[in-house]
Design a protein around this motif. Structure first.
Motif, PDB file in Angstrom:
ATOM      1  N   GLU A 279      39.375 122.829  82.355  1.00 21.85           N
ATOM      2  CA  GLU A 279      40.019 122.327  83.554  1.00 21.85           C
ATOM      3  C   GLU A 279      40.397 120.859  83.329  1.00 21.85           C
ATOM      4  N   ARG A 280      41.553 120.477  83.816  1.00 24.47           N
ATOM      5  CA  ARG A 280      42.011 119.094  83.700  1.00 24.47           C
ATOM      6  C   ARG A 280      41.886 118.405  85.045  1.00 24.47           C
ATOM      7  N   VAL A 281      41.612 117.109  84.992  1.00 18.22           N
ATOM      8  CA  VAL A 281      41.462 116.312  86.201  1.00 18.22           C
ATOM      9  C   VAL A 281      42.132 114.960  85.953  1.00 18.22           C
ATOM     10  N   ASP A 282      42.784 114.406  86.970  1.00 18.02           N
ATOM     11  CA  ASP A 282      43.423 113.098  86.850  1.00 18.02           C
ATOM     12  C   ASP A 282      42.413 112.014  87.160  1.00 18.02           C
TER      13      ASP A 282
ATOM     14  N   THR B 207      44.956 111.839  82.137  1.00 20.93           N
ATOM     15  CA  THR B 207      44.510 113.208  82.347  1.00 20.93           C
ATOM     16  C   THR B 207      43.282 113.435  81.490  1.00 20.93           C
TER      17      THR B 207
ATOM     18  N   LEU C  55      40.069 116.120  80.307  1.00 22.93           N
ATOM     19  CA  LEU C  55      39.572 117.468  80.203  1.00 22.93           C
ATOM     20  C   LEU C  55      38.123 117.435  80.668  1.00 22.93           C
ATOM     21  N   ARG C  56      37.806 118.268  81.646  1.00 21.42           N
ATOM     22  CA  ARG C  56      36.421 118.360  82.106  1.00 21.42           C
ATOM     23  C   ARG C  56      35.683 119.203  81.071  1.00 21.42           C
ATOM     24  N   ASP C  57      34.838 118.556  80.316  1.00 23.14           N
ATOM     25  CA  ASP C  57      34.151 119.172  79.186  1.00 23.14           C
ATOM     26  C   ASP C  57      32.668 119.267  79.516  1.00 23.14           C
ATOM     27  N   THR C  58      32.201 120.477  79.840  1.00 18.44           N
ATOM     28  CA  THR C  58      30.785 120.629  80.209  1.00 18.44           C
ATOM     29  C   THR C  58      29.867 120.356  79.017  1.00 18.44           C
TER      30      THR C  58
ATOM     31  N   SER D  59      47.771 116.816  75.541  1.00 16.67           N
ATOM     32  CA  SER D  59      47.654 117.378  76.889  1.00 16.67           C
ATOM     33  C   SER D  59      46.581 116.688  77.733  1.00 16.67           C
ATOM     34  N   TYR D  60      45.718 115.913  77.104  1.00 17.47           N
ATOM     35  CA  TYR D  60      44.750 115.099  77.837  1.00 17.47           C
ATOM     36  C   TYR D  60      44.410 113.875  77.009  1.00 17.47           C
TER      37      TYR D  60
END
Length: 128
Positions: A1-4, A17, A19-22, A120-121
């Motif tokens: 998922e991407r988040v700004d 941008t 990347l939500r990286d768990t 992309s991020y």
């Protein structure tokens, strides 16, 4: 998922941008707070005097930046990755880091290499 994300430092605001990286478990060793990682392109927008090549040696990059802007809140952050020997990343305490209306920890780490091969991020953040 991407988040700004919005990074604020000394009146300058940069949107990136992330990347939500768990799997991103990078933490501030002093406070235990999560640390957002940004690539050198995003860092250059926030710190125009940053020498991208110098990021390969974070201690030297820190010295150079402090000569240019002594008020920056810089430090070195230890990290480790799976399959690679750990090292240090240049850390910067921003005035504010936000994801939408949610405020994140202000400490960011600057990677010496871009985080996304296709652009992309520009950042990695843990769970928000």
């Amino acid at each position: 998922e991407r988040v700004d994300l919005t990074l604020s430092l000394g009146g300058r605001q940069v949107r990136v941008t992330a990347l939500r990286d768990t799997g991103n478990g990078l933490k501030d060793p002093l406070t235990g707070q999560a640390v957002t990682v940004i690539g050198p392109g995003a860092a250059k927008k926030l710190l125009p005097g940053l020498d991208r090549a110098a990021l390969a040696d974070p201690a030297s990059a820190m010295e150079n930046l402090l000569r240019q802007a002594p008020g920056l809140r810089l430090r070195l952050i230890p990290y480790g990755t799976v399959g690679r020997e750990g090292g240090l990343l240049l850390g910067l305490r921003c005035d504010r880091v936000t994801a939408g209306k949610e405020r994140l920890g202000e400490l960011i780490a600057i990677s010496p290499t871009e985080l996304s091969e296709n652009g992309s991020y520009e950042a990695l953040t843990g769970g928000i």
